[in-house]
Design a protein around this motif. Structure first.
Motif, short mmCIF file in Angstrom:
data_model
loop_
_atom_site.label_atom_id
_atom_site.label_comp_id
_atom_site.label_asym_id
_atom_site.label_seq_id
_atom_site.Cartn_x
_atom_site.Cartn_y
_atom_site.Cartn_z
N GLN A 157 0.91 -1.09 -0.19
CA GLN A 157 -0.13 0.12 -0.09
C GLN A 157 0.81 0.88 -0.45
OE1 GLN A 157 -3.71 -1.55 2.80
NE2 GLN A 157 -2.69 0.07 2.62
N SER A 158 0.29 2.08 -1.34
CA SER A 158 1.78 3.24 -1.09
C SER A 158 1.23 4.24 0.26
CB SER A 158 0.94 3.86 -2.50
OG SER A 158 0.22 4.07 -2.94
N GLU A 159 -0.03 4.00 0.67
CA GLU A 159 -0.68 5.25 1.39
C GLU A 159 -1.73 4.48 2.45
OE1 GLU A 159 -1.29 9.67 -0.32
OE2 GLU A 159 -3.13 7.44 -0.41
N LEU A 160 -1.26 4.99 3.98
CA LEU A 160 -2.14 3.80 4.55
C LEU A 160 -2.71 5.39 6.21
CD1 LEU A 160 -1.36 1.26 5.68
CD2 LEU A 160 0.69 1.64 6.77
N ASN A 161 -3.62 4.61 5.88
CA ASN A 161 -4.86 5.67 6.90
C ASN A 161 -4.64 4.03 8.32
OD1 ASN A 161 -6.25 6.99 8.52
ND2 ASN A 161 -7.71 6.65 6.79
N ILE A 162 -4.06 4.65 9.25
CA ILE A 162 -3.83 4.29 10.50
C ILE A 162 -4.40 4.07 11.73
CG2 ILE A 162 -2.60 6.06 11.88
CD1 ILE A 162 -0.89 2.50 11.39
#
Ligand code: GAL
Length: 381
Positions: free
Chosen positions: A372-377
């Protein structure tokens, strides 16, 4: 012309509002592999690390590598960062620093890797263990060091470094293995007989008196409060799960060989869905290799390999998305939300190594990771 002014004003406001929301939203995202600035704008220098939560704040400990421009070698040790949201991190400085004394094993020039910190509920102290290599000896010493502190951010007091479990046999070692006739040097390395002999404890016997090797490592606290020091031993061929004393400051002498002869490094453990899981890597130094995942019903084993946990392209799976495991962050144990933490090493400038955080997903009871190039933690399921 001036009649357009209110329109222009509201247009500008809307534009600024959208820009502001984009900026806010983008700050909520973790971007694996990119520079991750701390609150001072500097890339987080905490590698091979681990995270613990204490009183609602997260603390990230890791190797604070000397930036290439840094000439003062005393500015080296274990870095600590704190955060309330796992996204914005404040540098708390060096939790453990090398000791400027040539008589001390922790002198500048030594190597400190993969530090892990756990909290001891009985003593109310924070205990740090790390892989320790001595100045000028490359990776020969294969020791582990221990330090302790009353405050989570330190300063940690260095106690000692050692090779664990001198003079004791692993719990899961047979009487035949204790007296097996083959000795180190009898066989040519990497031949089939050598591999078999290693699996049968060649190096356990060699290191019996002086203590077992301890290189890549992690710590794991089991449900009953018992802590284990998990380390690559036997020339990195076998993992040892070594039980720690109740104060977590020493070894009890009880230890288990895990996945003998299978060359595992970079262990990262977690407990989920009633089982113990462990990410590891193979042994290719700073270069990434195919990741591995193993499972066990009890912490002390039997451990069983489940194969490669990566679910990407063939190329990505071969290099674990360009990472090597270091820790699994238990974000929400009840809801089974875990985050894989790995390092994308930059050997020529280790301080610049990147952090690869990926959500742990499940596939028929097996933990897997996808790129995943972006992660919404805050929104992981
Ligand atoms: C890796 C290990 C790292 C570091 C490196 C040195 O295999 O996981 O922590 O020791 O080797 O080459």
């Amino acid at each position: 012309m001036f009649s357009d002014l209110p329109f222009m004003k509201s247009y500008c406001c809307t534009f600024l509002f959208i820009l502001f929301s984009i900026i806010c939203r983008s700050q909520d995202l973790i971007r694996p592999g990119e520079v991750w600035p701390d609150t001072e704008g500097k890339h987080i220098n905490a590698h091979g690390g681990s995270i613990i939560n204490f009183k609602g704040t997260w603390y990230w400990f890791g190797e604070s590598r000397l930036p290439r421009t840094e000439t003062d070698r005393t500015n080296y040790g274990v870095g600590c960062y704190s955060s309330r949201d796992l996204i914005t991190w404040k540098n708390e400085g060096l939790a453990l620093r090398v000791i400027n004394d040539t008589a001390n094993l922790l002198q500048p020039g030594c190597v400190i890797e993969r530090p892990k910190v756990i909290f001891n509920r009985k003593t109310r102290k924070f205990v740090m263990w790390f892989h320790h290599e001595l100045k000028g000896l490359g990776y020969k010493a294969a020791m582990t060091g221990v330090a302790v502190s009353d405050n989570i951010t330190g300063p940690y007091k260095y106690l000692r470094s050692l090779r664990p479990n001198a003079g004791t046999w692993p719990v899961n070692f047979t009487d035949e293995q204790k007296v097996y006739p083959v000795k180190d040097g009898d066989l040519k390395s990497w031949t089939d007989e050598w591999k078999l002999a290693v699996k049968d404890g060649l190096f356990v016997r060699r290191d019996f008196e002086g203590g077992q090797m301890a290189r890549d490592m992690t710590l794991f606290v089991d449900k009953n409060g018992k802590a284990y020091h998990v380390h690559s031993a036997e020339e990195n061929m076998t993992l040892h799960f070594s039980e720690l004393t109740d104060d977590y400051l020493d070894f009890t002498g009880k230890y288990y060989r895990v996945l003998p002869g299978e060359s595992n490094e970079a262990p990262a453990l977690f407990f989920a869905r009633g089982k113990y899981f462990m990410f590891t890597s193979g042994t290719t130094g700073w270069n990434p290799n195919p990741g591995r995942i193993a499972v066990a019903d009890k912490i002390t084993g039997e451990w069983k390999s489940l194969g490669n946990p990566c679910r990407g392209t063939e190329e990505e799976n071969k290099i674990t998305f360009g990472s090597q495991s270091t820790f699994v962050l238990p974000l929400n144990q009840e809801k089974n939300i875990f985050v894989y933490m790995g390092d994308r090493w930059t050997p020529r400038n280790l301080a610049d190594s990147r952090h690869i955080w990926l959500p742990v997903k499940w596939e028929d009871g097996m933990p897997v990771i996808r790129w995943q190039s972006e992660l919404n933690i805050n929104n992981l399921k």
